[in-house]
Enzyme design. Structure first.
Site, PDB file in Angstrom:
ATOM      1  N   GLY A  46       0.769  -1.245   0.000  1.00  0.00           N
ATOM      2  CA  GLY A  46       0.000   0.000   0.000  1.00  0.00           C
ATOM      3  C   GLY A  46       0.794   1.285   0.000  1.00  0.00           C
ATOM      4  O   GLY A  46       0.336   2.303  -0.509  1.00  0.00           O
ATOM      5  N   GLU A 100       3.645   4.192   6.292  1.00  0.00           N
ATOM      6  CA  GLU A 100       2.437   3.396   6.043  1.00  0.00           C
ATOM      7  C   GLU A 100       1.437   4.200   5.224  1.00  0.00           C
ATOM      8  O   GLU A 100       1.390   5.429   5.324  1.00  0.00           O
ATOM      9  CB  GLU A 100       1.774   3.029   7.386  1.00  0.00           C
ATOM     10  CG  GLU A 100       2.083   1.631   7.876  1.00  0.00           C
ATOM     11  CD  GLU A 100       1.353   0.521   7.124  1.00  0.00           C
ATOM     12  OE1 GLU A 100       0.866   0.744   5.996  1.00  0.00           O
ATOM     13  OE2 GLU A 100       1.299  -0.585   7.680  1.00  0.00           O
ATOM     14  N   ASP A 104      -5.464   1.726  10.452  1.00  0.00           N
ATOM     15  CA  ASP A 104      -6.893   1.514  10.672  1.00  0.00           C
ATOM     16  C   ASP A 104      -7.070   1.006  12.111  1.00  0.00           C
ATOM     17  O   ASP A 104      -7.101   1.800  13.042  1.00  0.00           O
ATOM     18  CB  ASP A 104      -7.364   0.512   9.603  1.00  0.00           C
ATOM     19  CG  ASP A 104      -8.856   0.269   9.610  1.00  0.00           C
ATOM     20  OD1 ASP A 104      -9.575   1.009  10.267  1.00  0.00           O
ATOM     21  OD2 ASP A 104      -9.307  -0.679   8.931  1.00  0.00           O
ATOM     22  N   GLY A 106      -4.792  -0.560  13.683  1.00  0.00           N
ATOM     23  CA  GLY A 106      -3.477  -0.409  14.300  1.00  0.00           C
ATOM     24  C   GLY A 106      -2.774  -1.736  14.552  1.00  0.00           C
ATOM     25  O   GLY A 106      -1.638  -1.764  15.030  1.00  0.00           O
ATOM     26  N   THR A 108      -1.633  -4.014  12.372  1.00  0.00           N
ATOM     27  CA  THR A 108      -0.462  -4.171  11.507  1.00  0.00           C
ATOM     28  C   THR A 108       0.716  -3.369  12.058  1.00  0.00           C
ATOM     29  O   THR A 108       1.851  -3.847  12.122  1.00  0.00           O
ATOM     30  CB  THR A 108      -0.792  -3.679  10.076  1.00  0.00           C
ATOM     31  OG1 THR A 108      -1.992  -4.306   9.643  1.00  0.00           O
ATOM     32  CG2 THR A 108       0.320  -3.980   9.109  1.00  0.00           C
ATOM     33  N   LYS A 132      -7.380   6.334  10.703  1.00  0.00           N
ATOM     34  CA  LYS A 132      -8.796   6.259  11.101  1.00  0.00           C
ATOM     35  C   LYS A 132      -8.868   6.181  12.625  1.00  0.00           C
ATOM     36  O   LYS A 132      -8.877   5.080  13.186  1.00  0.00           O
ATOM     37  CB  LYS A 132      -9.445   5.011  10.486  1.00  0.00           C
ATOM     38  CG  LYS A 132      -9.599   5.042   8.966  1.00  0.00           C
ATOM     39  CD  LYS A 132     -10.270   3.770   8.473  1.00  0.00           C
ATOM     40  CE  LYS A 132     -10.438   3.755   6.982  1.00  0.00           C
ATOM     41  NZ  LYS A 132     -10.877   2.435   6.473  1.00  0.00           N
TER      42      LYS A 132
HETATM   43  P1  IMP Z   1      -4.853  -2.191  10.377  1.00  0.00           P
HETATM   44  O1  IMP Z   1      -6.308  -2.478  10.670  1.00  0.00           O
HETATM   45  O2  IMP Z   1      -4.440  -0.856  10.938  1.00  0.00           O
HETATM   46  O3  IMP Z   1      -3.972  -3.314  10.820  1.00  0.00           O
HETATM   47  O4  IMP Z   1      -4.733  -2.067   8.814  1.00  0.00           O
HETATM   48  C1  IMP Z   1      -4.516  -3.199   8.039  1.00  0.00           C
HETATM   49  C2  IMP Z   1      -4.438  -2.930   6.592  1.00  0.00           C
HETATM   50  O5  IMP Z   1      -5.757  -2.871   6.086  1.00  0.00           O
HETATM   51  C3  IMP Z   1      -3.803  -1.632   6.101  1.00  0.00           C
HETATM   52  O6  IMP Z   1      -2.414  -1.666   6.024  1.00  0.00           O
HETATM   53  C4  IMP Z   1      -4.414  -1.538   4.717  1.00  0.00           C
HETATM   54  O7  IMP Z   1      -3.691  -2.329   3.804  1.00  0.00           O
HETATM   55  C5  IMP Z   1      -5.780  -2.132   4.918  1.00  0.00           C
HETATM   56  N1  IMP Z   1      -6.835  -1.099   5.036  1.00  0.00           N
HETATM   57  C6  IMP Z   1      -7.393  -0.582   6.147  1.00  0.00           C
HETATM   58  N2  IMP Z   1      -8.334   0.328   5.840  1.00  0.00           N
HETATM   59  C7  IMP Z   1      -8.363   0.393   4.476  1.00  0.00           C
HETATM   60  C8  IMP Z   1      -9.138   1.162   3.528  1.00  0.00           C
HETATM   61  O8  IMP Z   1     -10.006   2.003   3.854  1.00  0.00           O
HETATM   62  N3  IMP Z   1      -8.860   0.935   2.220  1.00  0.00           N
HETATM   63  C9  IMP Z   1      -7.923   0.044   1.788  1.00  0.00           C
HETATM   64  N4  IMP Z   1      -7.192  -0.688   2.629  1.00  0.00           N
HETATM   65  C10 IMP Z   1      -7.412  -0.511   3.962  1.00  0.00           C
END
Ligand code: IMP
Length: 176
Positions: A46, A100, A104, A106, A108, A132
Site C-alpha cells: 500500500g 504506512e 486503521d 493499528g 499491523t 482512522k
Molecule cells: P490495520 O487495521 O491498521 O492493521 O490495517 C490493516 C491494513 O488494512 C492496512 O495496512 C491496509 O492495507 C488495509 N486497510 C485498512 N483500511 C483500508 C481502507 O479504507 N482501504 C484500503 N485498505 C485498507
C-alpha cells in the site's frame, strides 16, 4: 464517481491535496531529524506511492527499505508467527521512520513495531498518510499523520479494493 470492481467510489482527497500534504510531512520530518541517521521503512504494497512521493521531498541523508509483513502458522506450540520480509538495512542505533499508507485498527502497525524493536533501533516513529482514529485499537498512535479520516473504506494512491485501484492518483471513498 468511479467504479472499482463491484463498488462505486467518490472523490475524497484530490491529487493536489495529497501532494501538498506529503510535502508538508516531509518538511516536518526534515526539521525533526536534521542531525539524525534515518532509515525509512515502507510497508508494501500500500505505501509504494506515498513513500516515493515523500522521499522526493526528504532532504536528509537517509536510507529507505521496502518490507512486507508475513504471517504464517509455525508449530503447534508457537502458534501464528509474524515475520518481516525484505529488511536489508542495519537499523541498530538508528532512527527508524515507518512509512504506512493507512493505520486503521493499528494491528499491523503494532506487529511492525514489535518486529522492528527486536532490531535495536534508537528510536521508532510512525508516518502514515491516512489514519482512522475511530477504528484505532493499537498500542502506539502514529506520530506523523497526513489526514485523519472517518471510518469508511477508501481506495487509490496505493490503497486497494481487492488488489484493484492502487494506481489511482487521488483517494476515493466508498459510496454507500
Ligand atoms: P490495520 O487495521 O491498521 O492493521 O490495517 C490493516 C491494513 O488494512 C492496512 O495496512 C491496509 O492495507 C488495509 N486497510 C485498512 N483500511 C483500508 C481502507 O479504507 N482501504 C484500503 N485498505 C485498507
Amino acid at each position: 464517481m468511479i467504479q472499482v470492481l463491484d463498488k462505486s467510489f467518490e472523490i475524497f482527497i484530490t491529487s493536489d491535496e495529497i501532494q501538498r500534504e506529503v510535502r508538508s510531512l516531509a518538511k516536518q520530518i526534515n526539521e525533526d531529524f536534521k542531525d539524525e541517521d534515518v532509515v525509512f521503512i515502507a510497508v508494501l504494497n500500500g505505501s509504494f506511492m506515498f513513500a516515493a512521493d515523500l522521499m522526493k521531498s526528504v532532504s536528509l541523508s537517509s536510507e529507505i527499505s521496502f518490507v512486507k509483513m508475513s504471517s504464517y502458522y509455525g508449530t503447534e506450540s508457537s502458534g501464528r508467527v509474524d515475520e518481516l520480509i525484505g529488511l536489508s538495512n542495519d537499523v541498530k542505533g538508528k532512527t527508524v521512520v515507518i512509512v504506512e499508507d493507512i493505520v486503521d485498527s493499528g494491528i499491523t502497525m503494532d506487529k511492525m513495531i514489535s518486529l522492528l524493536e527486536m532490531e535495536g533501533p534508537k528510536d521508532l516513529k510512525i508516518c502514515t498518510l491516512l489514519y482512522k482514529p475511530d477504528a484505532f485499537k493499537g498500542r502506539v498512535e502514529p506520530h506523523y499523520v497526513g489526514f485523519s479520516i472517518p471510518n469508511a473504506f477508501v481506495v487509490g494512491y496505493g490503497l486497494d479494493y481487492d488488489e484493484k485501484g492502487r494506481n489511482l492518483d487521488a483517494i476515493y471513498q466508498i459510496k454507500e
